[in-house]
Write an enzyme that holds these catalytic residues in place. Sequence first.
Site, PDB file in Angstrom:
ATOM      1  N   GLU A 161       2.533  -2.486 -25.345  1.00 34.91           N
ATOM      2  CA  GLU A 161       2.942  -3.185 -24.119  1.00 34.91           C
ATOM      3  C   GLU A 161       4.129  -4.203 -24.391  1.00 34.91           C
ATOM      4  O   GLU A 161       4.138  -5.020 -23.796  1.00 34.91           O
ATOM      5  CB  GLU A 161       1.777  -3.660 -23.379  1.00 34.91           C
ATOM      6  CG  GLU A 161       0.541  -2.735 -23.289  1.00 34.91           C
ATOM      7  CD  GLU A 161      -0.700  -3.440 -22.659  1.00 34.91           C
ATOM      8  OE1 GLU A 161      -0.564  -4.571 -22.155  1.00 34.91           O
ATOM      9  OE2 GLU A 161      -1.928  -2.639 -22.627  1.00 34.91           O
ATOM     10  N   GLU A 266      -5.789   5.871 -24.537  1.00 37.10           N
ATOM     11  CA  GLU A 266      -6.956   4.938 -24.041  1.00 37.10           C
ATOM     12  C   GLU A 266      -7.456   5.704 -22.554  1.00 37.10           C
ATOM     13  O   GLU A 266      -7.419   4.881 -21.735  1.00 37.10           O
ATOM     14  CB  GLU A 266      -6.361   3.359 -23.777  1.00 37.10           C
ATOM     15  CG  GLU A 266      -5.730   2.763 -24.824  1.00 37.10           C
ATOM     16  CD  GLU A 266      -5.263   1.490 -24.501  1.00 37.10           C
ATOM     17  OE1 GLU A 266      -5.435   0.918 -23.773  1.00 37.10           O
ATOM     18  OE2 GLU A 266      -4.536   0.789 -25.407  1.00 37.10           O
TER      19      GLU A 266
HETATM   20  O1  G3I Z   1     -16.911 -11.055 -26.746  1.00 37.26           O
HETATM   21  C1  G3I Z   1     -16.854 -12.041 -25.365  1.00 37.26           C
HETATM   22  C2  G3I Z   1     -18.278 -12.422 -25.515  1.00 37.26           C
HETATM   23  O2  G3I Z   1     -18.791 -13.238 -26.555  1.00 37.26           O
HETATM   24  C3  G3I Z   1     -18.111 -13.093 -23.890  1.00 37.26           C
HETATM   25  O3  G3I Z   1     -19.505 -13.433 -23.526  1.00 37.26           O
HETATM   26  C4  G3I Z   1     -17.563 -12.409 -22.816  1.00 37.26           C
HETATM   27  C5  G3I Z   1     -17.521 -13.137 -21.654  1.00 37.26           C
HETATM   28  O4  G3I Z   1     -16.205 -12.889 -20.944  1.00 37.26           O
HETATM   29  O5  G3I Z   1     -16.278 -12.017 -23.228  1.00 37.26           O
HETATM   30  C6  G3I Z   1     -16.291 -11.233 -24.302  1.00 37.26           C
HETATM   31  O6  G3I Z   1     -14.813 -10.687 -24.807  1.00 37.26           O
HETATM   32  C7  G3I Z   1     -14.441  -9.809 -23.883  1.00 37.26           C
HETATM   33  C8  G3I Z   1     -14.041  -8.684 -24.478  1.00 37.26           C
HETATM   34  O7  G3I Z   1     -13.298  -7.790 -23.817  1.00 37.26           O
HETATM   35  C9  G3I Z   1     -15.404  -7.758 -25.451  1.00 37.26           C
HETATM   36  O8  G3I Z   1     -15.945  -7.529 -24.211  1.00 37.26           O
HETATM   37  C10 G3I Z   1     -12.995 -10.490 -22.985  1.00 37.26           C
HETATM   38  O9  G3I Z   1     -13.619 -11.619 -22.539  1.00 37.26           O
HETATM   39  C11 G3I Z   1     -12.379  -9.615 -22.492  1.00 37.26           C
HETATM   40  O10 G3I Z   1     -11.241 -10.151 -22.200  1.00 37.26           O
HETATM   41  C12 G3I Z   1     -12.121  -8.438 -23.556  1.00 37.26           C
HETATM   42  O11 G3I Z   1     -11.318  -7.353 -22.745  1.00 37.26           O
HETATM   43  C13 G3I Z   1     -10.591  -6.494 -23.402  1.00 37.26           C
HETATM   44  C14 G3I Z   1      -9.276  -6.297 -23.025  1.00 37.26           C
HETATM   45  O12 G3I Z   1      -8.680  -5.347 -23.551  1.00 37.26           O
HETATM   46  C15 G3I Z   1      -8.730  -7.802 -23.355  1.00 37.26           C
HETATM   47  O13 G3I Z   1      -7.250  -7.517 -23.028  1.00 37.26           O
HETATM   48  C16 G3I Z   1     -11.190  -4.956 -22.947  1.00 37.26           C
HETATM   49  O14 G3I Z   1     -12.634  -5.114 -23.725  1.00 37.26           O
HETATM   50  C17 G3I Z   1     -10.492  -3.811 -23.842  1.00 37.26           C
HETATM   51  O15 G3I Z   1     -11.005  -2.573 -23.468  1.00 37.26           O
HETATM   52  C18 G3I Z   1      -9.160  -4.041 -23.157  1.00 37.26           C
HETATM   53  O16 G3I Z   1      -8.385  -2.989 -23.935  1.00 37.26           O
HETATM   54  C19 G3I Z   1      -7.038  -2.787 -23.367  1.00 37.26           C
HETATM   55  C20 G3I Z   1      -6.333  -2.460 -24.603  1.00 37.26           C
HETATM   56  O17 G3I Z   1      -6.352  -3.269 -25.740  1.00 37.26           O
HETATM   57  C21 G3I Z   1      -4.637  -2.425 -24.258  1.00 37.26           C
HETATM   58  N1  G3I Z   1      -4.449  -1.518 -23.259  1.00 37.26           N
HETATM   59  C22 G3I Z   1      -5.396  -1.972 -22.110  1.00 37.26           C
HETATM   60  C23 G3I Z   1      -6.507  -2.012 -22.437  1.00 37.26           C
HETATM   61  C24 G3I Z   1      -7.402  -2.252 -21.064  1.00 37.26           C
HETATM   62  O18 G3I Z   1      -7.180  -3.538 -20.880  1.00 37.26           O
END
Ligand code: G3I
Length: 377
Positions: A161, A266
């Site tokens: 990105e 993705e």
């Molecule tokens: O692990 C913590 C957990 O301990 C906590 O209780 C919870 C509360 O918010 O958060 C958890 O972490 C989250 C993590 O996902 C695991 O679920 C983060 O807050 C959250 O921000 C994170 O989101 C990820 C996101 O990227 C971050 O930018 C998504 O799972 C993931 O699917 C997403 O993937 C991205 C690709 O890397 C790049 N392209 C876009 C795609 C979708 O956004």
Amino acid sequence: MTMIKIVFAICLASVLIGAACSIAQTDQPILKEVFAGHFLIGAALNDDAVSGKDPRAAEIVEKQFNTITAENVMKWEKIHPVLKSYAFDAADRFVDFGLKNKMTVIGHTLIWHAQVPHWVFVDSAGTLVSRDAMLARMHDHIATVVGRYKGKVKGWDVVNEALTDDGGLVKNKWLRTIGEDYVSKAYEYAHEADPDAELYYNDFSLDKPAKRDAAVRLVKDLQSKGLRIDGVGIQGHWGMDYPIREDLDAFIDSIGALGVKVMVTEMDVDILPPAFKYMGADITMKADLKKELNPYVDGLPEEAQKRLTDRYSELFAQLLSHRGIVSRVTLWGVYDKTSWLNDWPVRGRTSYPLLFDRNYQPKAAFYALVKTAEAKR
Ligand code: G3I
């Protein structure tokens, strides 16, 4: 009791207790077989799927897919949370899972502006570090992470990105501290750490003409510098009416013409109403908006299920028509319940973007894809 009756009774019992009906699963088509000769087919995995906490997700992956991508565990904040220390446990589990199952393991991602801690860019006084110091930190990170999985991770989303919709470079801290060549430096360091690993550029909305042209320029620039670049991943967070067919074709053709692979890295298809206006809100707290923005809490009505199924078929038929250029399609998650789209752009929705439902069962879209692939043989 006849065998059929026994099977039926076992299936019924397992449905009643909410467990998997493993007998029915033996009759399920297998995506990696159905798409063999077309492209690799895979899923992004979270740690629960590989750590034993979600064994039914693992079972689906082992059976259906031949490639896996790390959804979160290889991102900087997870794998390199503090300056002098790395946290490899979850990433090791992910890689071991893939190797044990003879899968193509994809590393995601080395250089991104999100999920990278602020300390990466500043000194002890909180000031942005110099170009040389930043390059040294980037080198250490890439050499350590790529080096650890040398010969195990088949390909890396090296830079993620970096492009804006109008074709410029995202104004992130990599750009501010290092300058425009942070992109090419990342590829240089990744190749140095594992000369046999494939190296990709990964982004969303690459179907948009200005961004597509920028991706073409980025690949040409790397190629002109003699750096390794094996492919471009279009993320594929798609909807019922985007991307436009002609734009996706043009993207695939333009990247293919550079002699590199195109991957959908993705993929998911969102059928929920747009909610960008409420970005970050928790929908469960918004009584007035619940129905409008989260209409399918109790399941997807038949009509909506059909629209989703048709859209998946249409997109896959298009990807299959570019056989030879599109080398991999990876779904962003295994089953609906754990998709990031339940919490984005607003939290707490019930989303249906993947091929397996909340009870780990294949959806109509799954069976439609099987037919679509078989029709292309
Ligand atoms: O692990 C913590 C957990 O301990 C906590 O209780 C919870 C509360 O918010 O958060 C958890 O972490 C989250 C993590 O996902 C695991 O679920 C983060 O807050 C959250 O921000 C994170 O989101 C990820 C996101 O990227 C971050 O930018 C998504 O799972 C993931 O699917 C997403 O993937 C991205 C690709 O890397 C790049 N392209 C876009 C795609 C979708 O956004």
